[in-house]
Design an enzyme around this catalytic site. Structure first.
Site, PDB file in Angstrom:
ATOM      1  N   TYR A 144      29.907 -10.405 -26.929  1.00 20.79           N
ATOM      2  CA  TYR A 144      30.443  -9.507 -26.319  1.00 20.79           C
ATOM      3  C   TYR A 144      30.086  -8.922 -25.217  1.00 20.79           C
ATOM      4  O   TYR A 144      31.361  -8.602 -24.157  1.00 20.79           O
ATOM      5  CB  TYR A 144      30.436  -8.176 -27.597  1.00 20.79           C
ATOM      6  CG  TYR A 144      31.554  -7.726 -28.554  1.00 20.79           C
ATOM      7  CD1 TYR A 144      31.385  -8.912 -29.829  1.00 20.79           C
ATOM      8  CD2 TYR A 144      33.153  -7.108 -28.437  1.00 20.79           C
ATOM      9  CE1 TYR A 144      32.627  -8.993 -30.598  1.00 20.79           C
ATOM     10  CE2 TYR A 144      33.930  -7.467 -29.125  1.00 20.79           C
ATOM     11  CZ  TYR A 144      33.445  -8.068 -30.176  1.00 20.79           C
ATOM     12  OH  TYR A 144      34.401  -8.156 -32.010  1.00 20.79           O
ATOM     13  N   LYS A 189      24.952 -17.835 -38.974  1.00 17.88           N
ATOM     14  CA  LYS A 189      24.988 -19.065 -39.130  1.00 17.88           C
ATOM     15  C   LYS A 189      24.068 -20.206 -38.332  1.00 17.88           C
ATOM     16  O   LYS A 189      23.954 -20.669 -37.380  1.00 17.88           O
ATOM     17  CB  LYS A 189      26.740 -19.475 -37.629  1.00 17.88           C
ATOM     18  CG  LYS A 189      27.274 -20.681 -37.759  1.00 17.88           C
ATOM     19  CD  LYS A 189      27.856 -21.963 -38.855  1.00 17.88           C
ATOM     20  CE  LYS A 189      28.050 -22.835 -39.434  1.00 17.88           C
ATOM     21  NZ  LYS A 189      29.349 -23.526 -40.194  1.00 17.88           N
ATOM     22  N   ASP A 221      31.042 -18.798 -43.045  1.00 21.33           N
ATOM     23  CA  ASP A 221      32.367 -19.341 -43.332  1.00 21.33           C
ATOM     24  C   ASP A 221      32.149 -19.221 -44.791  1.00 21.33           C
ATOM     25  O   ASP A 221      32.954 -18.518 -45.386  1.00 21.33           O
ATOM     26  CB  ASP A 221      31.846 -20.727 -42.887  1.00 21.33           C
ATOM     27  CG  ASP A 221      30.713 -21.721 -43.388  1.00 21.33           C
ATOM     28  OD1 ASP A 221      29.487 -20.701 -42.878  1.00 21.33           O
ATOM     29  OD2 ASP A 221      30.876 -22.730 -42.995  1.00 21.33           O
ATOM     30  N   ASP A 245      32.873  -8.318 -36.697  1.00 19.82           N
ATOM     31  CA  ASP A 245      34.272  -7.719 -36.545  1.00 19.82           C
ATOM     32  C   ASP A 245      34.894  -8.234 -37.736  1.00 19.82           C
ATOM     33  O   ASP A 245      35.399  -7.992 -37.950  1.00 19.82           O
ATOM     34  CB  ASP A 245      34.726  -8.006 -34.465  1.00 19.82           C
ATOM     35  CG  ASP A 245      35.836  -7.931 -34.007  1.00 19.82           C
ATOM     36  OD1 ASP A 245      36.169  -6.506 -34.426  1.00 19.82           O
ATOM     37  OD2 ASP A 245      36.185  -8.987 -33.958  1.00 19.82           O
TER      38      ASP A 245
HETATM   39  C1  LIG Z   1      27.362 -28.189 -41.718  1.00 19.00           C
HETATM   40  C2  LIG Z   1      27.807 -27.130 -40.666  1.00 19.00           C
HETATM   41  C3  LIG Z   1      27.444 -27.154 -39.715  1.00 19.00           C
HETATM   42  C4  LIG Z   1      29.624 -27.129 -40.742  1.00 19.00           C
HETATM   43  C5  LIG Z   1      30.147 -26.866 -39.390  1.00 19.00           C
HETATM   44  O1  LIG Z   1      30.279 -25.355 -39.728  1.00 19.00           O
HETATM   45  O2  LIG Z   1      31.187 -27.370 -39.049  1.00 19.00           O
HETATM   46  C6  LIG Z   1      29.995 -26.689 -41.963  1.00 19.00           C
HETATM   47  O3  LIG Z   1      30.212 -26.010 -42.045  1.00 19.00           O
HETATM   48  C7  LIG Z   1      31.575 -27.701 -41.724  1.00 19.00           C
HETATM   49  O4  LIG Z   1      33.132 -26.708 -41.712  1.00 19.00           O
HETATM   50  O5  LIG Z   1      32.394 -29.093 -41.985  1.00 19.00           O
HETATM   51  C1  LIG Z   2      38.416  -3.678 -28.978  1.00 19.03           C
HETATM   52  C2  LIG Z   2      38.112  -4.815 -29.873  1.00 19.03           C
HETATM   53  C3  LIG Z   2      37.628  -4.467 -28.620  1.00 19.03           C
HETATM   54  C4  LIG Z   2      37.870  -3.720 -31.090  1.00 19.03           C
HETATM   55  C5  LIG Z   2      36.156  -5.602 -31.123  1.00 19.03           C
HETATM   56  O1  LIG Z   2      36.728  -6.298 -31.326  1.00 19.03           O
HETATM   57  O2  LIG Z   2      34.912  -4.657 -31.142  1.00 19.03           O
HETATM   58  C6  LIG Z   2      38.482  -4.195 -32.621  1.00 19.03           C
HETATM   59  O3  LIG Z   2      38.399  -5.067 -33.148  1.00 19.03           O
HETATM   60  C7  LIG Z   2      36.687  -3.606 -33.026  1.00 19.03           C
HETATM   61  O4  LIG Z   2      36.861  -3.917 -34.027  1.00 19.03           O
HETATM   62  O5  LIG Z   2      36.616  -1.911 -33.085  1.00 19.03           O
END
Ligand SMILES: CC(C)[C@H](C(=O)O)[C@@H](O)C(=O)O
Ligand SMILES: CC(C)[C@H](C(=O)O)[C@@H](O)C(=O)O
Lengths: 352, 352
Positions: A144, A189, A221, A245
């Site tokens: 951010y 991550k 993920d 977020d």
């Molecule tokens: C293993 C990892 C680096 C990979 C990624 O984040 O792309 C996996 O989560 C995917 O989505 O294939």
């Molecule tokens: C408006 C935006 C910048 C904000 C953020 O991403 O932090 C909102 O989504 C939140 O979660 O308060």
């Protein structure tokens, strides 16, 4: 007698309607629990843009600076979506407020209330197991606020985290877990990001000071997946700014009751900004049907975290629970309900 | 007679078991649709680490380079979680393969099949409306591959995107939408990130070449929420590398049927890597109960996208549908089922 000064930034859409109810509740508990309260309104968001051209006018910032906490409504609406990003109501008010007051810690509780499990878009076989999570989100660092820029042909953003930034938010998560179910799930991550590797190492180190708390790490993920498959496995989620977020909104969707969810954004000296998790809902603004509970519960969090008025905070929360139990709720909670914003607010006041 | 060479990287956990079924299916359709096929196995992931010390040995890379496509199983397991990030089975094999072959385009379909809506963790009132989305994820850029580094006290990652990178993935999304329901939802965080602003502008420009396709933009936090509240609103989701990583797993969780979901990672010249969306599932490996369908459907995608063998691809997909309709499924789909990996594979072969 203690006296607290609150900057009241109602904002746009349903903000002013629900704020009116929160103000009534606050005035009442001030009387009841014997503390003084000054509520100073100030313009923010689209309303401020219309009046002054700026989403966060200097005058508003100065009101906030002279206050002990900020009670925030909600900002934004279709009228202002065409503006440049940093002139927009949401971003243009929230990001500078977070940065100015060093509000590094965002707390977003999310529950599936057993009596309202049906509000959740999850299958009853999942939602009946309940959910009670607290998302602890770092709010003043990461991608951010890192260096960013662009040319005609490309653009970049930088995510940067220091050990000190990670430590202070991790401590908040572990301390919160001690008061809850003693479990922290740290989101990262770390298989891809250097900031995540540092995040993981630092959180591991902080964890040593909290031997009673179980720490686990989860990739973002996988967390996005697990929250849907079995949200009951989580207690405290510790997230960086961007992941927090995303996951805090996912949690709100899973709870299914945006109108009930408050949030707190705190710095290290008790100052905070308190706002409902939901948005300004321009589609229902002005109709008197918006749910005031998230705003009222945000006021309760303010009493707890910024003013240390635990009894008053708990009294509000109990009054809200009482109204929920009596099915005194707006239409977002029960489509057949005939209670409006003011009626729900009045019922909470009456209960108090 | 056409002839195709496939590098078969079965990997760890359930990878080898489900791959065996996919190989049988491939050999059969090769006979039936009269094309030649050479399947060359090679080590990858944990299996490769155990044998050579590397998750992607030079020998394996060379097999891939001499092939027309890669059929990938799954990699990873508890045995290798202690290794440094870029030595780990998943990251250490997938990221270099993506980069080496410029596999910039990841396609992850996610459906709620009406007959199996109950697999979804969503409430029947939501899942009964169905879901049929295709997540188009940029796979060789963004924060995954930008400059990164760290010192003792801080760390950074850089997200960088060029107009050219955004254009080529956007085109894939619009072309896919034309063959589906003509809607693209582009995901970004344009209220915070410069890369997202460039992303949005570029996608808008590309959209002009596809007047029949409706384009909408959605912030990542809102998308994480909307996918749970009403997944039926989406057709094609266009995402950068990080947001696509998160949302494609969220979509898989919503579908509830990881064992049925294939994926394709493509470059601009028809070369691709095809793999199931699920992981190596070490907990059930070796028991003969893993679902082979995602691996078999990944093989079908390979026939379609890399070899242009549309009829063979469709034949496989129809055989899979037929088995699903006959409830010839593994336990992940129906806990009462007694069919194992080999039985489901055999049923698909028999149907073909
Ligand atoms: C293993 C990892 C680096 C990979 C990624 O984040 O792309 C996996 O989560 C995917 O989505 O294939
Ligand atoms: C408006 C935006 C910048 C904000 C953020 O991403 O932090 C909102 O989504 C939140 O979660 O308060």
């Amino acid at each position: 007698k203690k006296h607290y000064k609150v900057a009241v930034l109602a904002g746009d859409g349903i903000g002013p309607e629900v704020m009116a109810e929160a103000e009534k509740v606050l005035q009442l508990v001030a009387d009841k629990f014997q503390f003084g309260l000054t509520l100073t309104p100030a313009l923010v968001g689209g309303a401020a843009i219309d009046a002054t051209g700026e989403p966060l006018p200097a005058q508003t910032l100065s009101v906030c600076q002279q206050s002990d906490a900020i009670l925030f409504g909600s900002v934004g609406g279709p009228k202002w979506t065409g503006l440049a990003p940093d002139k927009q109501p949401e971003r243009g008010s929230l990001l500078p407020l977070r940065k100015t007051f060093d509000l590094f810690c965002n707390l977003r509780p999310g529950q599936i209330y057993p009596a309202f499990a049906d509000l959740s878009p999850l299958h009853p076989r999942v939602s009946s197991l309940g959910m009670d999570v607290l998302c602890v989100r770092e709010l003043t660092g990461g991608i951010y606020f890192g260096e960013k820029g662009r040319s005609d042909t490309d653009a970049f953003d930088t995510q940067r985290y220091s050990v000190a930034e990670i430590e202070r938010i991790a401590k908040v998560a572990f301390e919160a877990a001690q008061k809850r179910s003693n479990k922290v799930t740290s989101i990262d991550k770390a298989n891809v990001l250097q900031t995540s590797i540092l995040w993981r190492e630092t959180v591991e180190r902080v964890a040593k000071d909290y031997p009673g708390v179980t720490l686990e790490h989860m990739y973002i993920d996988n967390a996005a997946m697990q929250l849907i498959r079995s949200p009951q496995q989580f207690d405290v989620l510790l997230c960086d700014n961007l992941f927090g977020d995303i996951l805090s909104d996912e949690i709100a969707a899973i709870a299914g009751s945006l109108g009930l969810l408050p949030s707190a954004s705190l710095n290290g000296s008790g100052f905070g900004l308190y706002e409902p998790a939901g948005g300004s809902a321009p589609d229902i603004a002005g109709q008197g049907i918006a749910n005031p509970i998230a705003q009222i519960l945000s006021a309760a969090l303010m009493l707890r975290y910024s003013f240390g008025e635990e009894d008053a905070a708990r009294a509000i929360e109990q009054a809200v629970q009482h109204c929920l139990a009596q099915h005194i709720v707006t239409r977002d909670i029960n489509p057949k309900s005939t209670y409006g914003t003011a009626a729900v607010g009045a019922a909470i006041v009456a209960t108090l």
